[in-house]
Motif scaffolding. Structure first.
Motif, PDB file in Angstrom:
ATOM      1  N   ILE A 185       9.766   1.089  12.091  1.00 46.11           N
ATOM      2  CA  ILE A 185      10.499  -0.186  12.116  1.00 46.11           C
ATOM      3  C   ILE A 185      10.046  -1.068  10.950  1.00 46.11           C
ATOM      4  CG2 ILE A 185      10.892  -2.308  13.460  1.00 46.11           C
ATOM      5  CD1 ILE A 185      12.279  -0.100  14.834  1.00 46.11           C
ATOM      6  N   GLY A 186       8.734  -1.156  10.736  1.00 51.16           N
ATOM      7  CA  GLY A 186       8.215  -1.987   9.651  1.00 51.16           C
ATOM      8  C   GLY A 186       8.674  -1.494   8.285  1.00 51.16           C
ATOM      9  N   LEU A 187       8.638  -0.179   8.089  1.00 53.29           N
ATOM     10  CA  LEU A 187       9.047   0.368   6.792  1.00 53.29           C
ATOM     11  C   LEU A 187      10.543   0.175   6.568  1.00 53.29           C
ATOM     12  CD1 LEU A 187       6.771   3.530   6.793  1.00 53.29           C
ATOM     13  CD2 LEU A 187       6.655   1.649   5.141  1.00 53.29           C
ATOM     14  N   LEU A 188      11.327   0.311   7.626  1.00 58.55           N
ATOM     15  CA  LEU A 188      12.772   0.073   7.475  1.00 58.55           C
ATOM     16  C   LEU A 188      13.039  -1.418   7.227  1.00 58.55           C
ATOM     17  CD1 LEU A 188      14.097   2.531  10.212  1.00 58.55           C
ATOM     18  CD2 LEU A 188      14.543   2.692   7.765  1.00 58.55           C
ATOM     19  N   ALA A 189      12.204  -2.289   7.824  1.00 59.62           N
ATOM     20  CA  ALA A 189      12.329  -3.729   7.556  1.00 59.62           C
ATOM     21  C   ALA A 189      12.046  -4.011   6.084  1.00 59.62           C
ATOM     22  CB  ALA A 189      11.363  -4.514   8.443  1.00 59.62           C
ATOM     23  N   ALA A 190      11.003  -3.364   5.562  1.00 54.42           N
ATOM     24  CA  ALA A 190      10.648  -3.552   4.149  1.00 54.42           C
ATOM     25  C   ALA A 190      11.787  -3.066   3.255  1.00 54.42           C
ATOM     26  CB  ALA A 190       9.355  -2.794   3.836  1.00 54.42           C
ATOM     27  N   LEU A 191      12.361  -1.931   3.597  1.00 57.19           N
ATOM     28  CA  LEU A 191      13.494  -1.394   2.833  1.00 57.19           C
ATOM     29  C   LEU A 191      14.663  -2.391   2.825  1.00 57.19           C
ATOM     30  CD1 LEU A 191      15.229   0.987   1.570  1.00 57.19           C
ATOM     31  CD2 LEU A 191      15.793   1.587   3.931  1.00 57.19           C
ATOM     32  N   ALA A 192      15.023  -2.877   4.023  1.00 59.78           N
ATOM     33  CA  ALA A 192      16.181  -3.778   4.131  1.00 59.78           C
ATOM     34  C   ALA A 192      15.912  -5.091   3.386  1.00 59.78           C
ATOM     35  CB  ALA A 192      16.495  -4.042   5.598  1.00 59.78           C
ATOM     36  N   ALA A 193      14.686  -5.619   3.519  1.00 60.63           N
ATOM     37  CA  ALA A 193      14.346  -6.883   2.838  1.00 60.63           C
ATOM     38  C   ALA A 193      14.377  -6.687   1.326  1.00 60.63           C
ATOM     39  CB  ALA A 193      12.974  -7.368   3.297  1.00 60.63           C
ATOM     40  N   LYS A 194      13.942  -5.538   0.890  1.00 61.16           N
ATOM     41  CA  LYS A 194      13.960  -5.225  -0.545  1.00 61.16           C
ATOM     42  C   LYS A 194      15.411  -5.154  -1.044  1.00 61.16           C
ATOM     43  CE  LYS A 194      11.473  -4.611  -4.020  1.00 61.16           C
ATOM     44  NZ  LYS A 194      10.640  -5.694  -4.519  1.00 61.16           N
ATOM     45  N   LEU A 195      16.275  -4.548  -0.245  1.00 60.66           N
ATOM     46  CA  LEU A 195      17.692  -4.476  -0.628  1.00 60.66           C
ATOM     47  C   LEU A 195      18.321  -5.869  -0.695  1.00 60.66           C
ATOM     48  CD1 LEU A 195      18.936  -1.314   1.369  1.00 60.66           C
ATOM     49  CD2 LEU A 195      18.555  -1.494  -1.086  1.00 60.66           C
ATOM     50  N   HIS A 196      17.719  -6.838   0.042  1.00 57.83           N
ATOM     51  CA  HIS A 196      18.166  -8.231  -0.034  1.00 57.83           C
ATOM     52  C   HIS A 196      17.560  -8.962  -1.246  1.00 57.83           C
ATOM     53  CE1 HIS A 196      19.432  -7.860   4.271  1.00 57.83           C
ATOM     54  NE2 HIS A 196      20.363  -8.680   3.839  1.00 57.83           N
ATOM     55  N   GLY A 197      16.732  -8.266  -2.022  1.00 53.14           N
ATOM     56  CA  GLY A 197      16.168  -8.855  -3.237  1.00 53.14           C
ATOM     57  C   GLY A 197      14.962  -9.741  -3.011  1.00 53.14           C
ATOM     58  N   LEU A 198      14.281  -9.583  -1.870  1.00 50.30           N
ATOM     59  CA  LEU A 198      13.128 -10.435  -1.573  1.00 50.30           C
ATOM     60  C   LEU A 198      11.825  -9.834  -2.103  1.00 50.30           C
ATOM     61  CD1 LEU A 198      14.207 -11.175   2.080  1.00 50.30           C
ATOM     62  CD2 LEU A 198      14.047 -12.893   0.282  1.00 50.30           C
ATOM     63  N   ASP A 199      10.821 -10.712  -2.246  1.00 51.95           N
ATOM     64  CA  ASP A 199       9.467 -10.273  -2.589  1.00 51.95           C
ATOM     65  C   ASP A 199       8.824  -9.814  -1.280  1.00 51.95           C
ATOM     66  OD1 ASP A 199       6.964  -9.912  -3.667  1.00 51.95           O
ATOM     67  OD2 ASP A 199       6.439 -12.044  -3.587  1.00 51.95           O
ATOM     68  N   VAL A 200       8.656  -8.508  -1.134  1.00 53.48           N
ATOM     69  CA  VAL A 200       8.290  -7.936   0.162  1.00 53.48           C
ATOM     70  C   VAL A 200       6.813  -7.528   0.183  1.00 53.48           C
ATOM     71  CG1 VAL A 200       8.786  -6.099   1.836  1.00 53.48           C
ATOM     72  CG2 VAL A 200      10.653  -7.099   0.481  1.00 53.48           C
ATOM     73  N   HIS A 201       6.122  -7.943   1.246  1.00 58.18           N
ATOM     74  CA  HIS A 201       4.732  -7.555   1.487  1.00 58.18           C
ATOM     75  C   HIS A 201       4.652  -6.869   2.848  1.00 58.18           C
ATOM     76  CE1 HIS A 201       3.012 -10.111  -1.783  1.00 58.18           C
ATOM     77  NE2 HIS A 201       4.205 -10.655  -1.655  1.00 58.18           N
ATOM     78  N   VAL A 202       3.855  -5.820   2.921  1.00 58.94           N
ATOM     79  CA  VAL A 202       3.697  -5.093   4.184  1.00 58.94           C
ATOM     80  C   VAL A 202       2.221  -4.985   4.517  1.00 58.94           C
ATOM     81  CG1 VAL A 202       4.149  -2.935   5.436  1.00 58.94           C
ATOM     82  CG2 VAL A 202       5.798  -3.752   3.734  1.00 58.94           C
ATOM     83  N   LEU A 203       1.891  -5.290   5.769  1.00 55.78           N
ATOM     84  CA  LEU A 203       0.503  -5.247   6.232  1.00 55.78           C
ATOM     85  C   LEU A 203       0.353  -4.171   7.302  1.00 55.78           C
ATOM     86  CD1 LEU A 203      -2.239  -7.181   6.511  1.00 55.78           C
ATOM     87  CD2 LEU A 203      -1.159  -7.680   8.685  1.00 55.78           C
ATOM     88  N   ASP A 204      -0.698  -3.371   7.165  1.00 54.81           N
ATOM     89  CA  ASP A 204      -0.994  -2.370   8.200  1.00 54.81           C
ATOM     90  C   ASP A 204      -2.496  -2.094   8.159  1.00 54.81           C
ATOM     91  OD1 ASP A 204       0.854  -0.215   9.884  1.00 54.81           O
ATOM     92  OD2 ASP A 204      -1.095   0.619   9.360  1.00 54.81           O
ATOM     93  N   ARG A 205      -2.978  -1.319   9.135  1.00 51.92           N
ATOM     94  CA  ARG A 205      -4.411  -1.008   9.170  1.00 51.92           C
ATOM     95  C   ARG A 205      -4.793   0.101   8.194  1.00 51.92           C
ATOM     96  NH1 ARG A 205      -5.129  -0.180  15.511  1.00 51.92           N
ATOM     97  NH2 ARG A 205      -3.233   0.955  15.022  1.00 51.92           N
ATOM     98  N   ALA A 206      -3.826   1.009   7.923  1.00 51.46           N
ATOM     99  CA  ALA A 206      -4.135   2.181   7.081  1.00 51.46           C
ATOM    100  C   ALA A 206      -4.600   1.740   5.692  1.00 51.46           C
ATOM    101  CB  ALA A 206      -2.903   3.066   6.966  1.00 51.46           C
ATOM    102  N   GLU A 207      -5.708   2.324   5.236  1.00 49.58           N
ATOM    103  CA  GLU A 207      -6.249   1.992   3.908  1.00 49.58           C
ATOM    104  C   GLU A 207      -5.590   2.849   2.826  1.00 49.58           C
ATOM    105  OE1 GLU A 207      -8.729  -0.187   3.152  1.00 49.58           O
ATOM    106  OE2 GLU A 207      -9.486  -0.755   5.138  1.00 49.58           O
ATOM    107  N   SER A 208      -5.186   4.058   3.220  1.00 49.53           N
ATOM    108  CA  SER A 208      -4.581   4.970   2.247  1.00 49.53           C
ATOM    109  C   SER A 208      -3.613   5.885   2.982  1.00 49.53           C
ATOM    110  CB  SER A 208      -5.682   5.798   1.564  1.00 49.53           C
ATOM    111  OG  SER A 208      -6.366   6.549   2.549  1.00 49.53           O
ATOM    112  N   GLY A 209      -2.927   6.727   2.224  1.00 54.34           N
ATOM    113  CA  GLY A 209      -2.018   7.695   2.848  1.00 54.34           C
ATOM    114  C   GLY A 209      -0.559   7.344   2.626  1.00 54.34           C
ATOM    115  N   THR A 210       0.284   7.918   3.494  1.00 53.71           N
ATOM    116  CA  THR A 210       1.735   7.823   3.301  1.00 53.71           C
ATOM    117  C   THR A 210       2.239   6.387   3.394  1.00 53.71           C
ATOM    118  OG1 THR A 210       1.812   9.952   4.416  1.00 53.71           O
ATOM    119  CG2 THR A 210       3.907   8.899   3.993  1.00 53.71           C
ATOM    120  N   LYS A 211       1.676   5.597   4.328  1.00 52.78           N
ATOM    121  CA  LYS A 211       2.205   4.236   4.528  1.00 52.78           C
ATOM    122  C   LYS A 211       2.078   3.370   3.273  1.00 52.78           C
ATOM    123  CE  LYS A 211       1.810   4.189   9.546  1.00 52.78           C
ATOM    124  NZ  LYS A 211       1.104   3.639  10.726  1.00 52.78           N
TER     125      LYS A 211
END
Ligand SMILES: [Zn+2]
Length: 349
Positions: A185-211
């Protein structure tokens, strides 16, 4: 045919078993299941915490994140044999309440709505399923198996629409959006917000990897740690974790006149009266809005289809981190640390 079924509110009753062919009353369109996504709601139902079987039945066919191929479009639909379709999950309540009466069943007021694979209607984790033509959403054939991401995308489409509606209460030009949680859900939110032309930031616990990789591949900024640690004062926060601390931090960190949209469902966690008053004071003094958003109506399904169709296929395909066979559904329900979206694949595509 085979289906993954469960006796709701009884843990340990899920099984992959023979069931009758789908009932013709479930819709005139006959569909072959291709894939069904798994989410936290499915896990809760299997753990006996949630879910309702159809009236007069003991067992519920699981699954609400569908993707199927039309076998027989029936007499009254614009669909053709071979079309890829996704089934809308919720049906309006029978009363109906004013919102269901105008097609806004996602805003049902009396709670008597029904949902496929969750509440009183059979889900999509069966080799074949039926659906009413007006609840079958055709997906761009070039998406292939990625069409299974449509249901989670509808959740975000509605959430962003809510934020945009609320933003009209004042002169508001949002620039920065923070998404908390880098699950599907968060990654799809980031995708949609990016398509709206916004400056997008995403926060999660993972330090590295796919996310983090997926966030950066969108051209967005990734943060590991706490909301306050980002140093941001976002115009909007799309909260996708349901974690109490992240929610209260979000309400404190949101910028002046900003909007916090809650999409994650969490459980437990005490909030002291003092903390609650501090959170409220932060909201009052900055004219903030905190809004909850759940489910989606037909407009959101249509818009979500457009978002997926515009997205980079390679990026979308990395959201599906595991595919399991129906007989191995128990593995599909187990959450592994690097999982984003796990799907149960019923047929080749
Ligand atoms: Zn209703």
């Amino acid at each position: 045919m085979k289906a993954i079924t469960v006796e709701p509110k009884k843990a340990g009753t899920a099984r992959y078993e023979d069931v009758p062919e789908p009932d013709v009353h479930e819709g005139s369109v006959l569909v072959e299941a291709v894939a069904v996504g798994v989410c936290g709601t499915d896990v809760e139902i299997v753990e006996g915490k949630y879910g309702w079987a159809p009236p007069g039945k003991e067992r519920l066919v699981l699954g609400h994140e569908s993707l199927g191929r039309v076998i027989d479009p029936g007499p009254s639909s614009s669909l053709k044999k071979g079309d890829l379709v996704v089934g809308i999950v919720r049906r309006p309540d029978p009363v109906p309440c004013p919102n269901c009466a105008v097609g806004e069943w996602d805003m049902c007021r009396n709670g008597q709505y029904t949902e496929r694979g969750i509440k009183e209607i059979q889900g999509f984790m069966s080799e074949r399923w039926r659906i009413e033509p007006e609840y079958a959403i055709k997906v761009d054939p070039s998406l292939g198996i990625l069409g299974v991401l449509l249901e989670p995308a509808t959740v975000i489409t509605k959430a962003l629409e809510q934020v945009a509606f609320i933003g009209r209460r004042l002169f508001w030009e949002p620039r920065t959006v923070l998404v908390t949680g880098a699950g599907p859900i968060g990654l799809l939110a980031a995708l949609a917000a990016k398509l709206h032309g916004l400056d997008v930031h995403v926060l999660d616990r993972a330090e590295s990897g796919t996310k983090p990789d997926l966030v950066r591949a969108l051209g967005a900024t990734y943060h590991a740690g706490s909301v306050r640690g980002t140093g941001l004062e976002p115009d909007a926060i799309i909260e996708c974790t349901g974690v109490g601390q992240v929610i209260s931090d979000s309400i404190q960190a949101i910028g002046s006149c900003g909007i916090v949209c809650l999409t994650g469902v969490g459980h437990g966690g005490a909030v002291t009266q003092a903390a609650c008053a501090d959170i409220a004071a932060a909201a009052v003094l900055k004219n903030n809005v905190v809004v909850g958003s759940v489910n989606a109506n037909k407009r959101h399904w249509y818009k979500a289809g457009n978002i997926l169709a515009r997205a980079d296929r390679k990026w979308l395909s990395r959201l599906i981190t595991r595919r399991e066979k129906p007989e191995n559904f128990k593995q599909a329900l187990e959450r592994k640390s690097d999982d984003i979206k796990v799907v149960i694949q019923f047929a080749e595509i």
